[in-house]
Scaffold this motif. Structure first.
Motif, PDB file in Angstrom:
ATOM      1  N   ASN A   1       0.851  -1.189   0.000  1.00 43.96           N
ATOM      2  CA  ASN A   1       0.000   0.000   0.000  1.00 43.96           C
ATOM      3  C   ASN A   1       0.885   1.237   0.000  1.00 43.96           C
ATOM      4  N   THR A   2       0.993   1.879  -1.156  1.00 48.15           N
ATOM      5  CA  THR A   2       1.851   3.068  -1.262  1.00 48.15           C
ATOM      6  C   THR A   2       1.172   4.320  -0.709  1.00 48.15           C
ATOM      7  N   ASN A   3      -0.126   4.207  -0.399  1.00 52.32           N
ATOM      8  CA  ASN A   3      -0.856   5.364   0.141  1.00 52.32           C
ATOM      9  C   ASN A   3      -1.193   5.182   1.622  1.00 52.32           C
ATOM     10  N   LYS A   4      -0.473   4.292   2.278  1.00 50.24           N
ATOM     11  CA  LYS A   4      -0.788   4.017   3.681  1.00 50.24           C
ATOM     12  C   LYS A   4      -0.515   5.241   4.555  1.00 50.24           C
ATOM     13  N   LYS A   5      -1.241   5.307   5.633  1.00 53.62           N
ATOM     14  CA  LYS A   5      -1.060   6.389   6.597  1.00 53.62           C
ATOM     15  C   LYS A   5       0.227   6.164   7.375  1.00 53.62           C
ATOM     16  N   SER A   6       0.932   7.248   7.644  1.00 53.21           N
ATOM     17  CA  SER A   6       2.179   7.131   8.398  1.00 53.21           C
ATOM     18  C   SER A   6       1.905   6.623   9.807  1.00 53.21           C
ATOM     19  N   ASN A   7       2.712   5.676  10.245  1.00 54.10           N
ATOM     20  CA  ASN A   7       2.614   5.160  11.609  1.00 54.10           C
ATOM     21  C   ASN A   7       3.580   5.857  12.554  1.00 54.10           C
ATOM     22  N   ASN A   8       4.349   6.807  11.994  1.00 56.56           N
ATOM     23  CA  ASN A   8       5.351   7.519  12.804  1.00 56.56           C
ATOM     24  C   ASN A   8       6.278   6.528  13.503  1.00 56.56           C
ATOM     25  N   ARG A   9       6.703   5.549  12.752  1.00 59.01           N
ATOM     26  CA  ARG A   9       7.469   4.444  13.331  1.00 59.01           C
ATOM     27  C   ARG A   9       8.717   4.141  12.519  1.00 59.01           C
ATOM     28  N   ILE A  10       9.834   4.105  13.215  1.00 58.27           N
ATOM     29  CA  ILE A  10      11.119   3.711  12.642  1.00 58.27           C
ATOM     30  C   ILE A  10      11.408   2.292  13.120  1.00 58.27           C
ATOM     31  N   ILE A  11      11.941   1.460  12.230  1.00 60.00           N
ATOM     32  CA  ILE A  11      12.259   0.085  12.622  1.00 60.00           C
ATOM     33  C   ILE A  11      13.746  -0.170  12.470  1.00 60.00           C
ATOM     34  N   ALA A  12      14.284  -1.001  13.353  1.00 60.21           N
ATOM     35  CA  ALA A  12      15.672  -1.465  13.285  1.00 60.21           C
ATOM     36  C   ALA A  12      15.676  -2.933  13.677  1.00 60.21           C
ATOM     37  N   VAL A  13      16.518  -3.724  13.003  1.00 64.60           N
ATOM     38  CA  VAL A  13      16.498  -5.179  13.200  1.00 64.60           C
ATOM     39  C   VAL A  13      17.917  -5.717  13.279  1.00 64.60           C
ATOM     40  N   GLY A  14      18.172  -6.591  14.256  1.00 60.03           N
ATOM     41  CA  GLY A  14      19.492  -7.226  14.337  1.00 60.03           C
ATOM     42  C   GLY A  14      19.831  -7.646  15.748  1.00 60.03           C
ATOM     43  N   ARG A  15      20.912  -8.390  15.879  1.00 63.50           N
ATOM     44  CA  ARG A  15      21.361  -8.824  17.192  1.00 63.50           C
ATOM     45  C   ARG A  15      21.804  -7.630  18.025  1.00 63.50           C
ATOM     46  N   LEU A  16      21.561  -7.728  19.313  1.00 57.94           N
ATOM     47  CA  LEU A  16      21.923  -6.641  20.222  1.00 57.94           C
ATOM     48  C   LEU A  16      23.378  -6.818  20.644  1.00 57.94           C
ATOM     49  N   ASN A  17      24.279  -6.494  19.705  1.00 59.98           N
ATOM     50  CA  ASN A  17      25.701  -6.622  19.977  1.00 59.98           C
ATOM     51  C   ASN A  17      26.447  -5.410  19.412  1.00 59.98           C
ATOM     52  N   HIS A  18      27.747  -5.399  19.586  1.00 60.33           N
ATOM     53  CA  HIS A  18      28.546  -4.257  19.154  1.00 60.33           C
ATOM     54  C   HIS A  18      28.416  -4.005  17.658  1.00 60.33           C
ATOM     55  N   GLN A  19      28.380  -5.062  16.868  1.00 56.71           N
ATOM     56  CA  GLN A  19      28.340  -4.919  15.413  1.00 56.71           C
ATOM     57  C   GLN A  19      27.192  -4.033  14.960  1.00 56.71           C
ATOM     58  N   LYS A  20      26.017  -4.210  15.541  1.00 50.13           N
ATOM     59  CA  LYS A  20      24.813  -3.548  15.040  1.00 50.13           C
ATOM     60  C   LYS A  20      24.703  -2.084  15.467  1.00 50.13           C
ATOM     61  N   GLY A  21      25.498  -1.645  16.427  1.00 52.08           N
ATOM     62  CA  GLY A  21      25.586  -0.225  16.747  1.00 52.08           C
ATOM     63  C   GLY A  21      24.291   0.432  17.192  1.00 52.08           C
ATOM     64  N   PHE A  22      23.430  -0.293  17.892  1.00 51.51           N
ATOM     65  CA  PHE A  22      22.161   0.297  18.312  1.00 51.51           C
ATOM     66  C   PHE A  22      22.346   1.432  19.318  1.00 51.51           C
ATOM     67  N   ASP A  23      23.478   1.450  20.004  1.00 53.03           N
ATOM     68  CA  ASP A  23      23.751   2.575  20.905  1.00 53.03           C
ATOM     69  C   ASP A  23      23.846   3.883  20.118  1.00 53.03           C
ATOM     70  N   LYS A  24      24.391   3.819  18.927  1.00 48.10           N
ATOM     71  CA  LYS A  24      24.473   5.004  18.069  1.00 48.10           C
ATOM     72  C   LYS A  24      23.096   5.425  17.577  1.00 48.10           C
ATOM     73  N   LEU A  25      22.250   4.451  17.271  1.00 48.84           N
ATOM     74  CA  LEU A  25      20.886   4.747  16.840  1.00 48.84           C
ATOM     75  C   LEU A  25      20.117   5.464  17.949  1.00 48.84           C
ATOM     76  N   ILE A  26      20.223   4.954  19.162  1.00 50.45           N
ATOM     77  CA  ILE A  26      19.520   5.563  20.297  1.00 50.45           C
ATOM     78  C   ILE A  26      20.040   6.977  20.548  1.00 50.45           C
ATOM     79  N   GLU A  27      21.353   7.148  20.472  1.00 43.19           N
ATOM     80  CA  GLU A  27      21.953   8.470  20.659  1.00 43.19           C
ATOM     81  C   GLU A  27      21.465   9.435  19.571  1.00 43.19           C
ATOM     82  N   ALA A  28      21.436   8.973  18.327  1.00 46.00           N
ATOM     83  CA  ALA A  28      21.000   9.829  17.222  1.00 46.00           C
ATOM     84  C   ALA A  28      19.544  10.250  17.402  1.00 46.00           C
ATOM     85  N   PHE A  29      18.699   9.321  17.800  1.00 46.39           N
ATOM     86  CA  PHE A  29      17.281   9.646  17.982  1.00 46.39           C
ATOM     87  C   PHE A  29      17.076  10.609  19.146  1.00 46.39           C
TER      88      PHE A  29
END
Length: 383
Positions: free
Chosen positions: A200-228
């Motif tokens: 659905n290209t006309n879907k309503k925005s859910n105001n949601r960002i998604i990130a997927v991966g193992r919770l380890n150093h490689q995936k850098g989720f600490d940087k994502l949280i800091e950026a947000f």
């Protein structure tokens, strides 16, 4: 045609396991005789359902259990387990007489043993992580004595890899690194697990960002949280859902609390229905320090959502065309990541158009196209 796949285990709901399941099931459906051999599975159930014709055998050689022993005891049992591994594998290979044996760099510790047991089979080593992450001596400074030890270790491993009939890398830049060591290398990207027939290209925005991966150093989720955290107060209706598990979960949750982002950044358990989560999101962020490929990028893009990604080694800049189907950010630059996330948030029309183009770009990774490369290799004896 008979093919044996050898994996350390098949227990985690993770990208490599999902890709291997897709490839194995595809070949099984096409009539290939497939056996999946694991050696550290134990009593854990299989992470993903396999085609009913696929035979699974676990060798019950759990090398990870040796960590609880002293170095001397560990060495004794390690040799014992290696012998058991070779004996059991040789028995299966002698019985099945496969045309191909395929394993991954996650099984590097038994790579030489697989070669010894191969019978007349052609051997293939798949890499699901990049060259520099596998070469251990890079982890030590030049004058560190450990660097010299691991230089020898790395050389031994590379000499083993040279003996495989083919080494498969996921990206061109990574393949270049392996070829410099004289290893016969071919690039075959990962297939996208699912390419939805319609979105659905006309879907309503859910105001949601998604990130997927193992919770380890490689995936850098600490940087994502800091950026947000740098923009979160300006966009209180927006949130991030992270899907994954791993050793940094407690640390990341502490960071979320420290940044006062409770309920705005949520860590969810991995799900087999990740495509539903992609389709209910507005864009994906990949904050990895390094990747072997970046499977989540093409998964999200196939669902028609654009991506913001660090230009980390390797994968993102071979998948994303900057400002066309996604956005590339200087690797590790948290401020720039924050700025590009804000751009995505505030440019709904452009974000939607970028998502449509992302879906077009991801089509070449459909499993029928990627697996046709594998089938051609098998039929032509890796030529």
């Amino acid at each position: 045609m008979k093919i044996i796949y050898i994996l350390k285990s098949f227990a985690q709901l993770a990208g490599t396991e999902r890709v291997m399941a897709d490839k194995i099931n595809y070949l099984a459906q096409k009539g290939y005789s497939i056996t999946l051999i694991t050696y550290e599975q134990g009593v854990h159930p299989l992470a993903y359902k396999l085609h009913p014709t696929v035979k699974h055998i676990d060798l019950e050689t759990r090398f990870f259990t040796l960590q609880k022993h002293s170095l001397l005891t560990r060495s004794f049992y390690y040799i014992k387990l290696k012998r058991l591994f070779r004996k059991k594998l040789q028995g299966i290979v002698n019985e099945q007489k496969p045309d191909y044996i395929v394993t991954t760099t996650y099984s590097l510790k038994v790579a030489k043993d697989i070669l010894r047991a191969k019978y007349n089979a052609k051997t293939i080593m798949e890499s699901h992580i990049n060259h520099d992450s596998l070469i251990k001596h890079y982890e030590f400074k030049k004058k560190d004595i450990n660097r010299y030890f691991f230089l020898v270790y790395d050389k031994i491993n590379k000499n083993t890899l040279k003996k495989y009939d083919l080494f498969v890398s996921l990206t061109e830049k990574d393949a270049t690194q392996w070829r410099m060591s004289g290893i016969k290398t071919k690039v075959i990207p990962n297939p996208v697990t699912n390419y939805p027939k319609e979105i659905n290209t006309n879907k309503k925005s859910n105001n949601r960002i998604i990130a997927v991966g193992r919770l380890n150093h490689q995936k850098g989720f600490d940087k994502l949280i800091e950026a947000f955290s740098l923009i979160s107060s300006k966009y209180p209706e927006w949130r991030i859902d992270i899907y994954g598990q791993g050793e940094l979960e407690r640390e990341l949750n502490s960071q979320i609390i420290q940044k006062r982002l409770e309920g705005r950044v949520v860590i969810n358990q991995p799900t087999k229905d990740i495509y539903i989560e992609y389709l209910n999101s507005d864009f994906l962020v990949l904050s990895s320090n390094f990747e072997g490929f970046g499977l989540v990028l093409i998964e999200a893009m196939a669902c028609g959502i654009p991506v913001v990604s660090f230009d980390c080694p390797y994968g993102p800049n071979e998948i994303i065309t900057d400002m066309k189907d996604g956005i590339l950010v200087k690797n590790g630059n948290v401020n720039q990541l924050s700025e590009k996330m804000e751009w995505m948030i505030t440019h709904k029309v452009e974000r939607t158009e970028m998502g449509i183009q992302a879906r077009v770009s991801a089509k070449k990774y459909e499993i029928k196209y990627i697996m046709s490369i594998w089938e051609e290799l098998f039929k032509n004896k890796l030529k």
